[in-house]
Design an enzyme around this catalytic site. Structure first.
Site, PDB file in Angstrom:
ATOM      1  N   ASN A 171       0.740  -1.181  -0.109  1.00  0.00           N
ATOM      2  CA  ASN A 171      -0.062   0.035  -0.052  1.00  0.00           C
ATOM      3  C   ASN A 171       0.810   1.361   0.034  1.00  0.00           C
ATOM      4  O   ASN A 171       1.808   1.210   0.317  1.00  0.00           O
ATOM      5  CB  ASN A 171      -1.172  -0.090   1.182  1.00  0.00           C
ATOM      6  N   HIS A 209       5.700   6.329  -7.238  1.00  0.00           N
ATOM      7  CA  HIS A 209       5.994   5.043  -6.507  1.00  0.00           C
ATOM      8  C   HIS A 209       7.375   4.942  -6.139  1.00  0.00           C
ATOM      9  O   HIS A 209       8.449   5.183  -6.764  1.00  0.00           O
ATOM     10  CB  HIS A 209       5.654   4.016  -7.447  1.00  0.00           C
TER      11      HIS A 209
END
Length: 400
Positions: A130, A141
């Site tokens: 998550n 990311h």
């Protein structure tokens, strides 16, 4: 009865000696005698000593400092009633808070989510647990400075240049790599997730993989795949090993691959060098599924080594490096010749018949002398000066 003579000696220290006659009464009112009575002498009162002070500090400042300490002590005693206070949590040092998110609070970051970077027919999809607080704040990311993902990606050869979290949106088009997470909710850590959220996230992840159908689904961490395997395949994995797994995504040909977590908190693989092996294996698996052949043939090469010849060559190179001076070529325009004649380490001057018999003032063939090992030296400056006698003879012939 004869009277004994008086013997006078030095008085005792600290006493005053008096002699009394037999007829004079003593100071105490008693009959006198010949023996002296010592009286103690009171020492002079000493001067009051000044209080000592520290070197380099004025007396007034030192006195104020001592008074300040005394007032603080009295205030503390007044609060505690003259007793020592108990050590409680109020005595613990408070850590200074660091503004990691440029004024953005954690409560605001917990409401943010990180979008997936997915498209059809990808080679690799990286699956995380998550988004963290830093990923939600940056909007990319694996943005953590201690995360090893981008470093291992370059070291393994999956990408041809060093990248960072700002390049995550360009990876699907350039390298066929996408990103997603099992749970969309942002938390400070994976421990803050509920088991129900993870189970539901596993079902949603399965739908994503069945929709986009990548070649390899890469789970970034062992615990993620253990939960996914139990939820999707109904199998509780025991003694899980990293690498390719026996199961595939249902209704598709997507291969499952598990690699160590790229986080720096991974105790089993704390450095990027420890994890890059599994990224290399991932690259080999991708090439295998795409039908790219890699050079796996091993050619045997024989090497011979002659120690005596190597010593001779090393000696020649040492002499050449010692005598070589690159300043000659730049200063005098000399040319270093590889095929130079050697004669006992001495210069061999090039001479011709015209140089020996002619009356030219300067001969270009004799300006350089040859040195062993293919090196050149210029003549001395005195050798290049033309002869004065020849010049005078030529001038006389011209005038006649």
């Amino acid at each position: 009865m004869e009277s004994q003579p008086r013997v006078q000696g030095p008085p005792l220290p600290g006493y005053v000696q008096h002699w009394y006659s037999p007829t004079e009464p003593s100071a105490a009112g008693q009959g006198g005698g010949c023996h002296p009575r010592p009286e103690p002498v009171q020492p002079a009162p000493e001067a009051a000593q000044a209080p000592k002070r520290k070197r380099g500090r004025p007396a007034g400042a030192q006195q104020k400092k001592s008074e300040g300490k005394q007032t603080k002590r009295t205030k503390a005693e007044g609060k505690s009633g003259g007793k020592q206070e108990k050590i409680t949590g109020s005595f613990k040092t408070v850590k200074r808070k660091i503004d990691r998110f440029n004024g953005t609070t954690e409560a605001e970051l917990l409401l943010k989510t990180l979008p997936d970077i997915l498209t059809y027919d990808l080679d690799i999809v990286i699956i995380g647990i998550n988004p963290g607080l830093m990923a939600a704040y940056k909007g990319h990311h694996y943005p953590g400075p201690g995360n090893h993902f981008w470093k291992c990606l370059f070291m393994s050869g999956l990408v041809d240049s060093p990248l960072n979290h700002l390049d995550d949106a360009s990876l699907p088009e350039k390298y066929g790599i996408g990103f997603t997470n099992m749970v969309e909710r942002t938390t400070p850590g994976s421990k803050d997730l509920k088991s129900k959220e993870i189970r539901e996230g596993g079902k949603i992840l399965l739908q994503k993989l069945q929709k986009y159908k990548p070649r390899i689904a890469v789970f970034n961490g062992k615990c993620i795949y253990e939960i996914f395997s139990k939820e999707v395949f109904g199998v509780k994995v025991k003694n899980l090993e990293f690498g390719q797994q026996p199961h595939r995504i249902p209704e598709g040909e997507t291969v499952i691959y598990v690699m160590p977590s790229s986080s720096a908190r991974c105790a089993q693989f704390p450095r990027a060098q420890d994890k890059v092996h599994y990224y290399i294996k991932l690259k080999e698996l991708r090439n295998q599924l795409k039908g790219i052949k890699t050079a796996t043939e091993i050619t045997e090469v024989e090497y011979s080594f002659d120690l005596q010849k190597a010593q001779v060559e090393a000696k020649k190179m040492a002499i050449k490096e010692e005598k070589y001076d690159p300043g000659y070529e730049t200063a005098y325009g000399g040319i270093y010749s590889e095929n130079a004649a050697e004669s006992n380490g001495q210069c061999n001057f090039a001479t011709t018949e015209s140089a020996a018999t002619g009356n030219s003032e300067f001969n270009m063939d004799s300006t350089f002398c040859q040195v062993p090992d293919g090196q050149w030296m210029t003549q001395s400056f005195t050798d290049q000066i033309p002869s004065i006698n020849n010049y005078c003879a030529q001038s006389q012939e011209g005038s006649s």
